[in-house]
Design a protein around this motif. Structure first.
Motif, mmCIF file in Angstrom:
data_model
loop_
_atom_site.group_PDB
_atom_site.id
_atom_site.type_symbol
_atom_site.label_atom_id
_atom_site.label_comp_id
_atom_site.label_asym_id
_atom_site.label_seq_id
_atom_site.Cartn_x
_atom_site.Cartn_y
_atom_site.Cartn_z
ATOM 1 N N ALA A 27 -2.934 18.498 -16.205
ATOM 2 C CA ALA A 27 -3.152 17.222 -15.517
ATOM 3 C C ALA A 27 -1.983 16.265 -15.713
ATOM 4 O O ALA A 27 -1.830 15.317 -14.940
ATOM 5 C CB ALA A 27 -4.445 16.576 -16.005
ATOM 6 N N ASN A 28 -1.153 16.506 -16.713
ATOM 7 C CA ASN A 28 -0.002 15.645 -16.986
ATOM 8 C C ASN A 28 1.229 16.012 -16.165
ATOM 9 O O ASN A 28 2.268 15.371 -16.295
ATOM 10 C CB ASN A 28 0.325 15.673 -18.476
ATOM 11 N N ILE A 29 1.121 17.034 -15.347
ATOM 12 C CA ILE A 29 2.224 17.414 -14.460
ATOM 13 C C ILE A 29 2.135 16.536 -13.213
ATOM 14 O O ILE A 29 1.102 16.475 -12.564
ATOM 15 C CB ILE A 29 2.156 18.915 -14.097
ATOM 16 N N PRO A 30 3.215 15.851 -12.837
ATOM 17 C CA PRO A 30 3.128 14.818 -11.798
ATOM 18 C C PRO A 30 3.107 15.284 -10.347
ATOM 19 O O PRO A 30 2.991 14.449 -9.465
ATOM 20 C CB PRO A 30 4.385 13.983 -12.052
ATOM 21 N N HIS A 31 3.153 16.555 -10.037
ATOM 22 C CA HIS A 31 3.365 17.000 -8.659
ATOM 23 C C HIS A 31 2.099 17.140 -7.819
ATOM 24 O O HIS A 31 2.184 17.265 -6.608
ATOM 25 C CB HIS A 31 4.151 18.317 -8.660
ATOM 26 N N ALA A 32 0.928 17.115 -8.418
ATOM 27 C CA ALA A 32 -0.331 17.253 -7.671
ATOM 28 C C ALA A 32 -0.801 15.877 -7.195
ATOM 29 O O ALA A 32 -0.697 14.891 -7.918
ATOM 30 C CB ALA A 32 -1.401 17.892 -8.542
ATOM 31 N N GLN A 62 4.426 23.117 -0.150
ATOM 32 C CA GLN A 62 4.794 24.240 -1.013
ATOM 33 C C GLN A 62 5.792 23.821 -2.081
ATOM 34 O O GLN A 62 5.742 24.310 -3.219
ATOM 35 C CB GLN A 62 5.360 25.391 -0.177
ATOM 36 N N GLU A 63 6.680 22.910 -1.753
ATOM 37 C CA GLU A 63 7.679 22.446 -2.720
ATOM 38 C C GLU A 63 7.005 21.775 -3.917
ATOM 39 O O GLU A 63 7.414 21.964 -5.067
ATOM 40 C CB GLU A 63 8.682 21.495 -2.066
ATOM 41 N N ALA A 64 5.971 20.985 -3.657
ATOM 42 C CA ALA A 64 5.250 20.324 -4.748
ATOM 43 C C ALA A 64 4.527 21.352 -5.622
ATOM 44 O O ALA A 64 4.535 21.239 -6.850
ATOM 45 C CB ALA A 64 4.264 19.303 -4.190
ATOM 46 N N LEU A 65 3.919 22.362 -5.001
ATOM 47 C CA LEU A 65 3.258 23.425 -5.767
ATOM 48 C C LEU A 65 4.278 24.203 -6.593
ATOM 49 O O LEU A 65 4.046 24.496 -7.775
ATOM 50 C CB LEU A 65 2.488 24.359 -4.833
ATOM 51 N N ASP A 66 5.430 24.501 -6.003
ATOM 52 C CA ASP A 66 6.480 25.215 -6.743
ATOM 53 C C ASP A 66 6.988 24.384 -7.916
ATOM 54 O O ASP A 66 7.226 24.921 -9.009
ATOM 55 C CB ASP A 66 7.638 25.567 -5.810
ATOM 56 N N ALA A 67 7.146 23.075 -7.720
ATOM 57 C CA ALA A 67 7.605 22.192 -8.803
ATOM 58 C C ALA A 67 6.573 22.137 -9.924
ATOM 59 O O ALA A 67 6.928 22.120 -11.113
ATOM 60 C CB ALA A 67 7.898 20.800 -8.252
ATOM 61 N N TYR A 68 5.298 22.114 -9.568
ATOM 62 C CA TYR A 68 4.205 22.139 -10.546
ATOM 63 C C TYR A 68 4.305 23.396 -11.402
ATOM 64 O O TYR A 68 4.237 23.342 -12.635
ATOM 65 C CB TYR A 68 2.887 22.069 -9.781
ATOM 66 N N LYS A 69 4.491 24.541 -10.764
ATOM 67 C CA LYS A 69 4.557 25.813 -11.495
ATOM 68 C C LYS A 69 5.840 25.970 -12.305
ATOM 69 O O LYS A 69 5.893 26.781 -13.233
ATOM 70 C CB LYS A 69 4.392 26.981 -10.529
ATOM 71 N N ALA A 70 6.869 25.200 -11.975
ATOM 72 C CA ALA A 70 8.135 25.268 -12.710
ATOM 73 C C ALA A 70 8.186 24.273 -13.875
ATOM 74 O O ALA A 70 9.116 24.317 -14.684
ATOM 75 C CB ALA A 70 9.301 24.998 -11.752
#
Length: 95
Positions: A27-32, A62-70
């Motif tokens: 939840a602390n990842i800012p991309h969602a 997709q870029e936001a999801l990829d950034a979340y996973k990275a």
């Protein structure tokens, strides 16, 4: 928008709190644009083995999801949860 849903089950029920805490750090990842971790209520008695946890998130693209996973917290969460989980099923779909 991309909706991201992941189901998890614990190998051992005594690890449930550790898994929940490991997933909650995501939840602390800012991309969602929306993020939730919850325990399954297990009220549907049709399944034989229900997941213990659900992660639900929404991403603008997709870029936001990829950034979340990275993100480093994603990798840290995996290092905590993966050894403790039995099942993991993920689904991504357009919403």
């Amino acid at each position: 928008m991309i909706r991201h849903v992941v189901f998890f089950s614990a190998i051992n029920p005594e690890d449930s709190n550790a898994i929940f805490d490991g997933l909650s750090m995501l939840a602390n990842i800012p991309h969602a644009s929306l993020f939730e971790v919850t325990r399954n209520l297990k009220v549907d008695k049709i399944n034989g083995k229900d997941p213990d946890f659900i992660v639900y998130a929404e991403f603008a693209n997709q870029e936001a999801l990829d950034a979340y996973k990275a993100h480093p917290l994603y990798k840290k969460s995996i290092s905590i949860v993966r050894p403790l989980r039995d099942m993991r099923i993920a689904a991504d779909f357009l919403g």
